[in-house]
Design a protein around this motif. Structure first.
Motif, mmCIF file in Angstrom:
data_model
loop_
_atom_site.group_PDB
_atom_site.id
_atom_site.type_symbol
_atom_site.label_atom_id
_atom_site.label_comp_id
_atom_site.label_asym_id
_atom_site.label_seq_id
_atom_site.Cartn_x
_atom_site.Cartn_y
_atom_site.Cartn_z
ATOM 1 N N ILE A 14 0.889 -1.166 0.000
ATOM 2 C CA ILE A 14 0.000 0.000 0.000
ATOM 3 C C ILE A 14 0.919 1.205 0.000
ATOM 4 O O ILE A 14 1.856 1.286 0.804
ATOM 5 N N THR A 15 0.686 2.112 -0.919
ATOM 6 C CA THR A 15 1.679 3.156 -1.146
ATOM 7 C C THR A 15 1.039 4.479 -1.525
ATOM 8 O O THR A 15 -0.184 4.607 -1.593
ATOM 9 N N GLU A 16 1.884 5.449 -1.773
ATOM 10 C CA GLU A 16 1.464 6.800 -2.138
ATOM 11 C C GLU A 16 1.266 6.856 -3.658
ATOM 12 O O GLU A 16 2.189 6.538 -4.405
ATOM 13 N N CYS A 17 0.074 7.278 -4.100
ATOM 14 C CA CYS A 17 -0.248 7.101 -5.526
ATOM 15 C C CYS A 17 0.637 7.901 -6.479
ATOM 16 O O CYS A 17 0.900 7.445 -7.576
ATOM 17 N N ASP A 18 1.106 9.076 -6.072
ATOM 18 C CA ASP A 18 1.868 9.903 -7.013
ATOM 19 C C ASP A 18 3.371 9.863 -6.795
ATOM 20 O O ASP A 18 4.094 10.703 -7.325
ATOM 21 N N ALA A 19 3.847 8.905 -6.008
ATOM 22 C CA ALA A 19 5.295 8.823 -5.772
ATOM 23 C C ALA A 19 5.985 8.065 -6.908
ATOM 24 O O ALA A 19 5.347 7.346 -7.674
ATOM 25 N N SER A 20 7.308 8.232 -6.990
ATOM 26 C CA SER A 20 8.086 7.469 -7.971
ATOM 27 C C SER A 20 8.087 5.997 -7.564
ATOM 28 O O SER A 20 7.805 5.664 -6.403
ATOM 29 N N ILE A 21 8.454 5.148 -8.505
ATOM 30 C CA ILE A 21 8.479 3.709 -8.198
ATOM 31 C C ILE A 21 9.451 3.453 -7.041
ATOM 32 O O ILE A 21 9.161 2.696 -6.119
ATOM 33 N N THR A 22 10.600 4.124 -7.062
ATOM 34 C CA THR A 22 11.587 3.929 -5.993
ATOM 35 C C THR A 22 11.024 4.374 -4.651
ATOM 36 O O THR A 22 11.102 3.648 -3.665
ATOM 37 N N ASN A 23 10.432 5.569 -4.617
ATOM 38 C CA ASN A 23 9.908 6.059 -3.338
ATOM 39 C C ASN A 23 8.699 5.256 -2.864
ATOM 40 O O ASN A 23 8.457 5.155 -1.664
#
Ligand code: SF4
Length: 271
Positions: free
Chosen positions: A214-223
């Motif tokens: 579960i992640t931040e939708c607009d972050a880079s793939i690395t972040n």
């Protein structure tokens, strides 16, 4: 574990793309595709979804994954109010249009609820020209525009987050990413979202990455995998991950207000 009602659920179906736009928030592409296991594990925890959004990378590179999501929703009678995605328009996919028909029929509203937009801004155009895909793109657009699920073009009307390739743009065009807050509440039998014995409501948005994080939708793939990796649904429930990283709201009315405000803030970059 209670089943969830999720206001907006986004799946990153692939971290791959056939373009490499100068403003791409994802940055360096990776040849990753979401697994069937991640799709099943996520949807098994959900009873209702307001909007389901298919993100990438480029979704038309992952048609079999979109097909899996749609068939799993239908086979398991998961309630979905709306199904949306944005594609880059360089690949024409009849299969995608058929899948949109299928999910739209399943949703069964009088209005079309399965929609796609095509990215169109100066950065996309530069990249399409650089790769000599212009003629193909124009041909595709003509055909896509005829389709009833075509919603319109999606450009940039605000500053970009300083993520991925956008980090290399003039800093006046970008703002630092401020992650979206996530709220969770529990509702009783009389709630409009209650389908059986009460649900946990989560909003405004849950984004599931290709690997199940579960992640931040607009972050880079690395972040997404480092800074904004809140937990993996293969090992923990969505509910537990949101309880640990989000905010528990006891009053469902307050939940709706906060979730709406957060979505608005995020989309307009308000502090
Ligand atoms: S902005 Fe979209 S189309 Fe462009 S490289 Fe990124 S994912 Fe691909």
């Amino acid at each position: 574990m209670k089943k969830c009602y999720i206001e907006n659920l986004a799946f990153n179906v692939t971290d791959n793309c056939n373009l490499n736009c100068a403003h791409c928030l994802r940055g360096k592409k990776i040849n990753n595709y979401i697994s069937d296991e991640v799709i099943e594990k996520a949807l098994d925890q959900v009873a209702c979804i307001g909007n389901i959004a298919i993100n990438g990378g480029e979704p038309t590179l992952a048609i079999s994954k979109i097909e899996k999501i749609i068939s799993y929703i239908i086979d398991n009678s998961i309630q979905v109010d709306e199904f949306t995605m944005t594609i880059n328009g360089t690949i024409y996919s009849e299969e995608l249009l058929k899948l949109l028909d299928e999910i739209d029929n399943y949703i069964g509203s009088d209005n079309l609820q399965a929609l796609f937009a095509i990215s169109l801004d100066d950065y996309h155009i530069d990249e399409i020209n650089r790769l000599n895909l212009t003629e193909q793109f124009i041909e595709n657009i003509k055909k896509y525009k005829e389709n009833k699920h075509f919603y319109g073009f999606r450009g940039i009307n605000k500053k970009l987050f300083r993520e991925g390739n956008a980090k290399n743009l003039d800093s006046k065009k970008t703002v630092p990413l401020r992650p979206m807050k996530t709220y969770i509440t529990y509702v009783g039998k009389k709630s409009k979202y209650d389908r059986e014995n009460g649900l946990c409501n989560i909003g405004p948005l849950v984004t599931i990455g290709t690997t199940g994080i579960i992640t931040e939708c607009d972050a880079s793939i690395t972040n997404q995998s480092l800074l904004y990796n809140y937990g993996n649904i293969l090992y923990n429930s969505i509910e537990d991950i949101v309880l640990q990283n989000g905010e528990l709201i006891t009053n469902p009315k307050k939940f709706e207000k906060l979730a709406n405000k957060e979505m608005k803030r995020y989309r307009t970059y308000n502090k």
